[in-house]
Design an enzyme around this catalytic site. Structure first.
Site, PDB file in Angstrom:
ATOM      1  N   ASP A 162      -2.889  23.521 -20.899  1.00  0.00           N
ATOM      2  CA  ASP A 162      -4.165  23.147 -19.906  1.00  0.00           C
ATOM      3  C   ASP A 162      -5.055  24.336 -19.917  1.00  0.00           C
ATOM      4  O   ASP A 162      -4.403  25.394 -19.370  1.00  0.00           O
ATOM      5  CB  ASP A 162      -3.482  22.564 -18.717  1.00  0.00           C
ATOM      6  CG  ASP A 162      -4.558  22.565 -17.666  1.00  0.00           C
ATOM      7  OD1 ASP A 162      -5.758  22.312 -18.043  1.00  0.00           O
ATOM      8  OD2 ASP A 162      -4.106  22.529 -16.361  1.00  0.00           O
ATOM      9  N   ASP A 212      -5.413  20.232 -23.232  1.00  0.00           N
ATOM     10  CA  ASP A 212      -6.714  19.800 -23.529  1.00  0.00           C
ATOM     11  C   ASP A 212      -7.073  20.655 -25.080  1.00  0.00           C
ATOM     12  O   ASP A 212      -6.202  21.586 -25.439  1.00  0.00           O
ATOM     13  CB  ASP A 212      -7.511  20.188 -22.707  1.00  0.00           C
ATOM     14  CG  ASP A 212      -7.486  21.709 -21.974  1.00  0.00           C
ATOM     15  OD1 ASP A 212      -7.405  22.609 -22.653  1.00  0.00           O
ATOM     16  OD2 ASP A 212      -7.595  21.843 -20.795  1.00  0.00           O
ATOM     17  N   ASP A 236      -5.067  11.395 -35.770  1.00  0.00           N
ATOM     18  CA  ASP A 236      -4.406  10.162 -35.580  1.00  0.00           C
ATOM     19  C   ASP A 236      -5.316   9.005 -35.337  1.00  0.00           C
ATOM     20  O   ASP A 236      -6.571   9.226 -34.850  1.00  0.00           O
ATOM     21  CB  ASP A 236      -3.603  10.103 -34.088  1.00  0.00           C
ATOM     22  CG  ASP A 236      -2.434   9.568 -34.039  1.00  0.00           C
ATOM     23  OD1 ASP A 236      -2.297   8.365 -34.731  1.00  0.00           O
ATOM     24  OD2 ASP A 236      -1.519  10.030 -33.481  1.00  0.00           O
ATOM     25  N   ASP A 295      -1.573   4.905 -37.343  1.00  0.00           N
ATOM     26  CA  ASP A 295      -0.898   4.420 -35.865  1.00  0.00           C
ATOM     27  C   ASP A 295      -0.311   2.864 -36.179  1.00  0.00           C
ATOM     28  O   ASP A 295      -1.274   2.169 -36.498  1.00  0.00           O
ATOM     29  CB  ASP A 295      -1.447   4.578 -34.697  1.00  0.00           C
ATOM     30  CG  ASP A 295      -0.475   4.265 -33.618  1.00  0.00           C
ATOM     31  OD1 ASP A 295       0.202   4.934 -33.235  1.00  0.00           O
ATOM     32  OD2 ASP A 295      -0.994   3.008 -33.065  1.00  0.00           O
ATOM     33  N   GLU A 319       2.369   4.982 -40.092  1.00  0.00           N
ATOM     34  CA  GLU A 319       3.525   4.961 -39.436  1.00  0.00           C
ATOM     35  C   GLU A 319       4.381   3.661 -39.624  1.00  0.00           C
ATOM     36  O   GLU A 319       3.707   2.410 -39.551  1.00  0.00           O
ATOM     37  CB  GLU A 319       3.193   5.097 -37.668  1.00  0.00           C
ATOM     38  CG  GLU A 319       4.196   4.948 -36.711  1.00  0.00           C
ATOM     39  CD  GLU A 319       3.924   4.488 -35.545  1.00  0.00           C
ATOM     40  OE1 GLU A 319       4.612   4.823 -34.440  1.00  0.00           O
ATOM     41  OE2 GLU A 319       2.890   3.746 -35.212  1.00  0.00           O
ATOM     42  N   HIS A 370       6.536  11.971 -30.335  1.00  0.00           N
ATOM     43  CA  HIS A 370       6.155  11.514 -28.976  1.00  0.00           C
ATOM     44  C   HIS A 370       6.945  10.116 -28.522  1.00  0.00           C
ATOM     45  O   HIS A 370       6.521   9.708 -27.383  1.00  0.00           O
ATOM     46  CB  HIS A 370       4.755  11.588 -28.748  1.00  0.00           C
ATOM     47  CG  HIS A 370       4.012  10.568 -29.845  1.00  0.00           C
ATOM     48  ND1 HIS A 370       4.077  10.445 -31.056  1.00  0.00           N
ATOM     49  CD2 HIS A 370       3.550   9.336 -29.513  1.00  0.00           C
ATOM     50  CE1 HIS A 370       3.468   9.576 -31.635  1.00  0.00           C
ATOM     51  NE2 HIS A 370       3.123   8.717 -30.458  1.00  0.00           N
ATOM     52  N   ASP A 371       7.265   9.574 -29.552  1.00  0.00           N
ATOM     53  CA  ASP A 371       7.819   8.193 -29.109  1.00  0.00           C
ATOM     54  C   ASP A 371       9.612   8.585 -29.192  1.00  0.00           C
ATOM     55  O   ASP A 371      10.197   7.454 -28.976  1.00  0.00           O
ATOM     56  CB  ASP A 371       7.610   7.312 -30.140  1.00  0.00           C
ATOM     57  CG  ASP A 371       6.191   6.927 -30.201  1.00  0.00           C
ATOM     58  OD1 ASP A 371       5.350   6.816 -29.175  1.00  0.00           O
ATOM     59  OD2 ASP A 371       5.631   6.627 -31.275  1.00  0.00           O
TER      60      ASP A 371
HETATM   61  C1  GLC Z   1       2.594   4.022 -32.138  1.00  0.00           C
HETATM   62  C2  GLC Z   1       2.294   5.373 -31.344  1.00  0.00           C
HETATM   63  C3  GLC Z   1       3.023   5.046 -29.793  1.00  0.00           C
HETATM   64  C4  GLC Z   1       2.056   3.952 -29.252  1.00  0.00           C
HETATM   65  C5  GLC Z   1       2.214   2.883 -30.212  1.00  0.00           C
HETATM   66  C6  GLC Z   1       0.837   1.949 -30.019  1.00  0.00           C
HETATM   67  O1  GLC Z   1       4.000   3.675 -32.098  1.00  0.00           O
HETATM   68  O2  GLC Z   1       3.437   6.429 -31.884  1.00  0.00           O
HETATM   69  O3  GLC Z   1       2.922   6.278 -29.050  1.00  0.00           O
HETATM   70  O4  GLC Z   1       2.473   3.703 -28.018  1.00  0.00           O
HETATM   71  O5  GLC Z   1       1.777   3.018 -31.594  1.00  0.00           O
HETATM   72  O6  GLC Z   1      -0.373   2.321 -30.243  1.00  0.00           O
END
Ligand code: GLC
Length: 570
Positions: free
Chosen positions: A36, A44, A113, A215, A272, A340-341
């Protein structure tokens, strides 16, 4: 950078099937949690800019940043309201340009992304679409007129009731949202939608981004007749891809994307999700099909997702060997153990107790950086950050946790069990602020961060590890240096040794020039590896997780708990 006519975009061959994007080490940054710079408790772009030298010194060669577009943040940026604007919390387009230039001047690529299975419900297209049935944007989304009755059930990941159709009074119709109610699914079947997406991609490619992470992409093509699901699939979300994704037109859309965008710029795309079979995965990334360059499958991070029965070394190595074999001659995959998931990798796959976590983190980093495939390293794993394991629902920030909790109550689930699972698997585990030092907010921010800092910042932090030659951080740097210098680790053949061994995961990576032997001790006891099984005469220890010098003992290598080694075989 636009390509001239002699180059062929993403599939431009470097030599012998080699491609620049296969040779990258990708560092994933969750921007809210990295640094930050403004003192509002939220990471950021300027925070990242200020850490570019840190990133460069990690030895990574590309950076993927989670969405930074304008967004109401229902799902932390995965709900986009303007694809050509930066979220003010993160900074401005000027900051973005500076970040990209700063990365490029350090020879680091940038992966954007791109969330185009759905938008935010606050995107102009959706606001128009929902306003009347004859609005020109109506057909940008999936609508089901209420006079046709209730549409057949579809799963939603983040809905409080788990249902993907939401009734909208304004036009007396239901819209589809595979994720939250604020993330309506775009209708890719409409060519105008596809053209909008390709234009967005061109906008960012013109700016100079080097890749796109697509994504939730396997969901873009759907059976738009929305037939009834077989009963079993109404109960089990794990089969969701079969009925919700990989629809009949996905390959056509990808070829269009390739022709319109990927072939025209020096960019690559990684999706993904890789469908629900090896065949699906191959079809997505087979170079001759001119679709995607890379995909990432979920089997690795979904491996035995059970609190009481975590994956064993045997599970781990058989799964990764299976995927490697399937891509041994054709196609290319990504290698990752966290994002992050997911929870933190050391908590998920090894042992995050204070006694072992340092070595267990080094072991997993060794795996990531010595496997075939493009490694994706999640920020914080280079210092061995662990799960925070919140206990109370009030501590969670993630929509998946909060709405999952409401859904569990709605479904009368065992809430103790639900909370136990959340503690282990919640996405907030890996979203806690980066641990830069041991000060109150871990050097992440001057004020209280948006998500709690892990208390182990006092012992797991960058500042401390910078000063220790054998830290997880410096070990990570040694590994990236080796991978960047050795094309054997990128392209060399992978061979599993000791497939039945319950504690050791050992494999070789070999090409005409070199052979590396990698041994990972997944257990908390000492293990012995017999070097006579290899044809080499000399073994040179290149990287060792432990500072002890237990190199070679009478042809046997004694590995301490969670020890990992990379050995050059001559
Ligand atoms: C993908 C992302 C995840 C998000 C989902 C909806 O799985 O990695 O973080 O919540 O898509 O966009």
């Amino acid at each position: 950078m636009t390509l001239n006519a002699t180059q062929k975009g993403a599939n431009r061959v470097v030599s012998d099937g080699r491609k620049w994007w296969k040779e990258q080490i990708i560092y994933q940054i969750y921007p809210r949690s990295f640094k930050d710079s403004t003192g509002n408790g939220i990471g950021d772009l300027r925070g990242i800019i200020n850490q570019l030298d840190y990133i460069k010194n990690l030895g990574v060669t590309a950076v993927w940043i989670n969405p930074i577009y304008a967004s109401p943040n229902d799902d932390n940026g995965y709900d986009i309201s303007d694809y050509r604007a930066i979220l003010p919390e993160f900074g401005s387009m000027h900051d973005f340009d500076e970040l990209l230039a700063g990365l490029h001047s350090r020879n680091i690529k940038f992966v954007m992304d791109l969330v185009v299975n759905h938008t935010s419900d606050e995107h102009y297209w959706f606001e128009q679409s929902r306003s009347s049935r004859d609005n020109p944007y109506r057909d940008y989304y999936h609508w089901w007129p209420a006079e046709q009755g209730k549409p057949n059930f579809r799963w939603s990941y983040f809905d409080e009731k788990g249902e993907a159709w939401k009734y909208d009074k304004q036009t007396d119709a239901y819209y589809l949202h595979y994720f939250s109610q604020k993330q309506p699914d775009l209708k890719w079947e409409n060519p105008k939608v596809r053209q909008e997406v390709f234009d967005i991609m061109k906008f960012w490619a013109e700016k100079g981004v080097d890749g796109f992470r697509l994504d939730a992409f396997q969901f873009v093509s759907k059976d738009t007749s929305f037939p009834d699901l077989p009963e079993s699939y109404k109960k089990d979300l794990s089969e969701v891809i079969k009925y919700h994704g990989m629809g009949p037109n996905i390959h056509e859309y990808l070829r269009e994307m390739y022709n319109e965008v990927l072939s025209k710029y020096d960019v690559f795309a990684v999706s993904e999700g890789a469908g629900s079979s090896f065949e699906d995965a191959h079809d997505l990334v087979d170079e001759e099909r001119n679709e995607l360059q890379m995909a990432y499958h979920f089997e690795g991070v979904d491996l035995k997702k059970s609190v009481d029965n975590p994956p064993t070394c045997l599970d781990f190595k058989s799964l990764h060997t299976k995927w490697d074999k399937s891509f041994a001659h054709k196609g290319w995959i990504s290698i990752f153990l966290a994002n992050h998931d997911c929870p933190r990798m050391v908590s998920r796959f090894t042992n995050d107790s204070p006694k072992y976590r340092e070595f267990a983190s080094k072991l997993l980093n060794t795996f990531l950086l010595t496997m075939r495939g493009t490694p994706y390293c999640y920020f914080g794993d280079e210092i061995g950050m662990t799960n925070i394991s919140f206990k109370d629902i009030s501590e969670y920030q993630d929509i998946a946790a909060i709405n999952g909790y409401k859904k569990a109550i709605h479904n009368n689930e065992d809430m103790t069990e639900f909370m136990r699972e959340l503690t282990v698997f919640s996405r907030d585990n890996s979203r806690t602020p980066m641990q830069w030092d041991d000060t109150e907010n871990a050097g992440f921010s001057d004020v209280q961060p948006w998500l709690k800092v892990n208390e182990n910042k006092n012992v797991i932090n960058v500042q401390l590890q910078n000063s220790m030659p054998n830290s997880v951080l410096n070990h990570f740097r040694n590994l990236t240096k080796l991978r960047n210098e050795s094309s054997t680790l990128v392209y060399g053949e992978y061979e599993l040794l000791l497939p039945e061994h319950e504690s050791l995961y050992a494999y070789t990576r070999t090409d005409d020039n070199n052979q590396y032997l990698i041994i990972l001790n997944f257990s908390n006891s000492e293990q012995v590896f017999d070097l006579s099984m290899l044809s080499g005469n000399q073994y040179e220890m290149i990287i060792n997780s432990h500072s002890v010098n237990n190199h070679e003992i009478n042809g046997e290598l004694h590995l301490l708990p969670f020890q990992s080694v990379v050995i050059m075989v001559v």
